[in-house]
Write a protein that holds these residues in place. Structure first.
Motif, PDB file in Angstrom:
ATOM      1  N   SER A  94       0.816  -1.221   0.000  1.00  0.00           N
ATOM      2  CA  SER A  94       0.000   0.000   0.000  1.00  0.00           C
ATOM      3  C   SER A  94       0.849   1.270   0.000  1.00  0.00           C
ATOM      4  O   SER A  94       0.384   2.324  -0.442  1.00  0.00           O
ATOM      5  CB  SER A  94      -0.938   0.006   1.211  1.00  0.00           C
ATOM      6  OG  SER A  94      -1.840  -1.083   1.146  1.00  0.00           O
TER       7      SER A  94
ATOM      8  N   LEU B  81       3.149   1.936  -1.919  1.00  0.00           N
ATOM      9  CA  LEU B  81       3.420   2.344  -3.298  1.00  0.00           C
ATOM     10  C   LEU B  81       2.527   3.506  -3.729  1.00  0.00           C
ATOM     11  O   LEU B  81       2.859   4.247  -4.647  1.00  0.00           O
ATOM     12  CB  LEU B  81       3.208   1.165  -4.254  1.00  0.00           C
ATOM     13  CG  LEU B  81       4.317   0.114  -4.329  1.00  0.00           C
ATOM     14  CD1 LEU B  81       3.881  -1.046  -5.207  1.00  0.00           C
ATOM     15  CD2 LEU B  81       5.603   0.725  -4.864  1.00  0.00           C
ATOM     16  N   ALA B  82       1.396   3.653  -3.055  1.00  0.00           N
ATOM     17  CA  ALA B  82       0.495   4.755  -3.403  1.00  0.00           C
ATOM     18  C   ALA B  82       1.147   6.111  -3.142  1.00  0.00           C
ATOM     19  O   ALA B  82       0.836   7.089  -3.839  1.00  0.00           O
ATOM     20  CB  ALA B  82      -0.803   4.633  -2.605  1.00  0.00           C
TER      21      ALA B  82
ATOM     22  N   ASN C 160      -1.969  11.490   1.353  1.00  0.00           N
ATOM     23  CA  ASN C 160      -0.916  10.543   1.728  1.00  0.00           C
ATOM     24  C   ASN C 160      -0.920  10.237   3.221  1.00  0.00           C
ATOM     25  O   ASN C 160      -0.658   9.106   3.635  1.00  0.00           O
ATOM     26  CB  ASN C 160       0.452  11.088   1.321  1.00  0.00           C
ATOM     27  CG  ASN C 160       0.659  11.066  -0.176  1.00  0.00           C
ATOM     28  OD1 ASN C 160       0.048  10.268  -0.882  1.00  0.00           O
ATOM     29  ND2 ASN C 160       1.511  11.947  -0.681  1.00  0.00           N
TER      30      ASN C 160
ATOM     31  N   SER D 171      -3.606   5.410  -7.400  1.00  0.00           N
ATOM     32  CA  SER D 171      -2.496   6.367  -7.431  1.00  0.00           C
ATOM     33  C   SER D 171      -1.739   6.283  -8.757  1.00  0.00           C
ATOM     34  O   SER D 171      -1.313   7.309  -9.299  1.00  0.00           O
ATOM     35  CB  SER D 171      -1.547   6.111  -6.261  1.00  0.00           C
ATOM     36  OG  SER D 171      -0.905   4.845  -6.380  1.00  0.00           O
TER      37      SER D 171
ATOM     38  N   THR E   1      -3.788   1.909  -4.176  1.00  0.00           N
ATOM     39  CA  THR E   1      -2.482   1.885  -4.833  1.00  0.00           C
ATOM     40  C   THR E   1      -2.639   1.961  -6.346  1.00  0.00           C
ATOM     41  O   THR E   1      -1.932   2.720  -7.033  1.00  0.00           O
ATOM     42  CB  THR E   1      -1.720   0.609  -4.445  1.00  0.00           C
ATOM     43  OG1 THR E   1      -1.622   0.539  -3.016  1.00  0.00           O
ATOM     44  CG2 THR E   1      -0.321   0.610  -5.042  1.00  0.00           C
ATOM     45  N   GLU E   2      -3.571   1.190  -6.887  1.00  0.00           N
ATOM     46  CA  GLU E   2      -3.824   1.234  -8.332  1.00  0.00           C
ATOM     47  C   GLU E   2      -4.376   2.601  -8.734  1.00  0.00           C
ATOM     48  O   GLU E   2      -4.064   3.116  -9.812  1.00  0.00           O
ATOM     49  CB  GLU E   2      -4.786   0.118  -8.720  1.00  0.00           C
ATOM     50  CG  GLU E   2      -4.183  -1.275  -8.554  1.00  0.00           C
ATOM     51  CD  GLU E   2      -5.229  -2.378  -8.564  1.00  0.00           C
ATOM     52  OE1 GLU E   2      -4.838  -3.546  -8.732  1.00  0.00           O
ATOM     53  OE2 GLU E   2      -6.432  -2.068  -8.375  1.00  0.00           O
TER      54      GLU E   2
ATOM     55  N   ILE F 100      -3.244   7.511   4.121  1.00  0.00           N
ATOM     56  CA  ILE F 100      -2.706   6.184   3.788  1.00  0.00           C
ATOM     57  C   ILE F 100      -1.766   5.714   4.891  1.00  0.00           C
ATOM     58  O   ILE F 100      -1.811   4.561   5.323  1.00  0.00           O
ATOM     59  CB  ILE F 100      -1.972   6.237   2.431  1.00  0.00           C
ATOM     60  CG1 ILE F 100      -2.959   6.590   1.311  1.00  0.00           C
ATOM     61  CG2 ILE F 100      -1.280   4.918   2.130  1.00  0.00           C
ATOM     62  CD1 ILE F 100      -2.302   6.860  -0.029  1.00  0.00           C
TER      63      ILE F 100
END
Length: 433
Positions: free
Chosen positions: A60, A62-63, A159, A247, A244-245, A162
């Motif tokens: 996660s 990676l977002a 962010n 982002s 994540t996808e 997250i």
């Protein structure tokens, strides 16, 4: 041994901050020195190295670099100017119209860029000179810009949300995103209320009501920017993609918007944009890694139980305990940035809050709102410093104009803390809580 460990940890951290050491290195060095009081030197190094690696071992996360890159693309793609024009259409007829435009633009741009400091710089650099020409007090203009720039951090994608979701381990990113909308909008409206009161008292001018053609043109010009929020949140809520996808999609969308639609970013600029996002990402991820190590030391030193015992000795009244937690977080926010504060103090305060019956989702919004105030509070309020720099005023000149904004933000913080439905209503409506 635990009190000694805690004393060394916070003592070294504060001394290093006072000496001007970057916060990530201050946290890392203080963590290492305090760990040595509990374990042999070699073991301390091994354990901290393991925590540094494990702190970043999450898909996660990676977002964060993707959203940072999307924010930099949007920042340099002429987004701020278009959002300011659109905001002027929405609130330009209110007393002190340019100040309201500043707040509205920060709400919109901050939610897209995910950075309070970037919002203060991008929006303030455009609108502050216009306010000076219109006769606005420079200190007041800088205060409005600084006070409103953190609003976008509560309006997703964000962010810090997250990071809190990963740290808590019990809150979904989608639920946290939805929970931030009402507090973020309320924060903006309260700031606009204070601004209207001050503007009416000082007779700041309004702008002429725009024509229908101007309204439509401004809306259509800003629509591609605003669509990013709708597409990202819609995709997450519909299950089309994860945060994540989403982002990664935001990067592709921002690239197309900045390069091919608005044409304000050239292909030659892309290496510098990527480099800027890499530097920012490196700082954020290093902060996450060292903060996870600090959290491990604090847990090993039994600080969460120690604080819990002290708060319960203070009072058995849940209201007083929640108030004490907020006061501690406000103090923490004055010298620690949001990311390490969330990572370090979520494991400490969240168990206490849940023991009192507070939802982890509600606590997360309360904590993020609280730390947003820290971004505009000296001595380490980076958004406040950016606002002063852009407004070309000294920080001591802005503190007095900031006082009404501090007061309304604290009152709203208390409302959010003790009225859970403000944070929980939208997640419940969408079946996320």
């Amino acid at each position: 041994m635990e009190p000694v460990t805690i004393a060394i940890l916070f003592g070294c951290f504060l001394v290093l901050l006072f000496l001007g050491v970057p916060i990530c290195f201050a946290i890392g060095l203080a963590t290492l020195l305090s760990a040595i009081t509990m374990l042999p030197f070699e073991t301390s190094l091994i354990m901290i190295a393991q925590r540094l690696c494990s702190g970043l071992k999450s898909f996660s996360l990676l977002a964060i670099p993707f959203f940072i890159l999307a924010g930099v693309l949007m920042n340099q793609g002429g987004i701020a100017r278009r959002l300011i024009n659109f905001s002027q259409v929405l609130v330009g007829t209110l007393p002190g119209s340019l100040a309201h435009v500043n707040i509205m633009a920060n709400m919109l741009f901050g939610s897209i860029s995910g950075s309070g400091a970037a919002s203060a710089a991008a929006v303030g650099s455009i609108i502050n000179p216009v306010q000076r020409k219109a006769g606005y007090n420079p200190e007041f203009s800088a205060a409005v810009n600084a006070a409103s720039c953190p609003v976008g951090l509560l309006i997703p994608p964000s962010n810090v949300m997250i990071i809190y979701a990963l740290t808590s381990g019990s809150v979904s990113i989608a639920a946290l995103f939805m929970a931030g909308y009402l507090p973020g909008i309320l924060m903006g409206l309260c700031l606009m209320g204070v601004t209207a009161w001050i503007a009416a008292d000082r007779n700041y001018p309004t702008t002429e009501r725009p024509s229908f053609q101007v309204v439509i043109r401004s809306f259509l010009d800003a629509l591609p920017c605003l669509s990013l929020i709708i597409v990202v949140m819609g995709g997450i809520l519909s299950g089309l993609f994860t945060a994540t996808e989403a982002s990664a999609f935001a990067v592709a969308y921002s690239f197309i918007l900045a390069v091919f639609i608005y044409k304000e970013v050239s292909i030659k600029q892309l290496p510098s944009i990527v480099l800027e996002s890499v530097v920012t990402t490196s700082i954020v991820l290093l902060l996450i890694a060292v903060s996870v190590s600090m959290s491990w030391v604090l847990t090993a030193a039994d600080l969460p139980n120690l604080i819990s015992d002290q708060l319960h000795r203070l009072s058995d009244n849940p209201i007083l305990i929640i108030l004490a937690i907020n006061l501690l977080l406000l103090l923490i926010g004055t010298f620690m940035d949001m990311t390490p504060a969330v990572l370090v103090f979520t494991p400490i305060f969240l168990p206490i809050a849940t023991e009192l019956g507070m939802s982890p989702l509600h606590f997360g919004i309360m904590m993020i709102f609280n730390l947003c105030i820290g971004l505009i509070t000296p001595p380490v309020g980076n958004a406040l410093f950016v606002g002063c720099s852009v407004g070309k005023v000294d920080i001591h000149q802005v503190i007095r104009p900031m006082l009404p904004f501090y007061a309304i933000l604290f009152l709203l913080l208390m409302v959010i803390a003790f009225v859970p439905q403000i944070s929980l209503l939208l997640p419940q409506l969408f079946g996320l809580n």
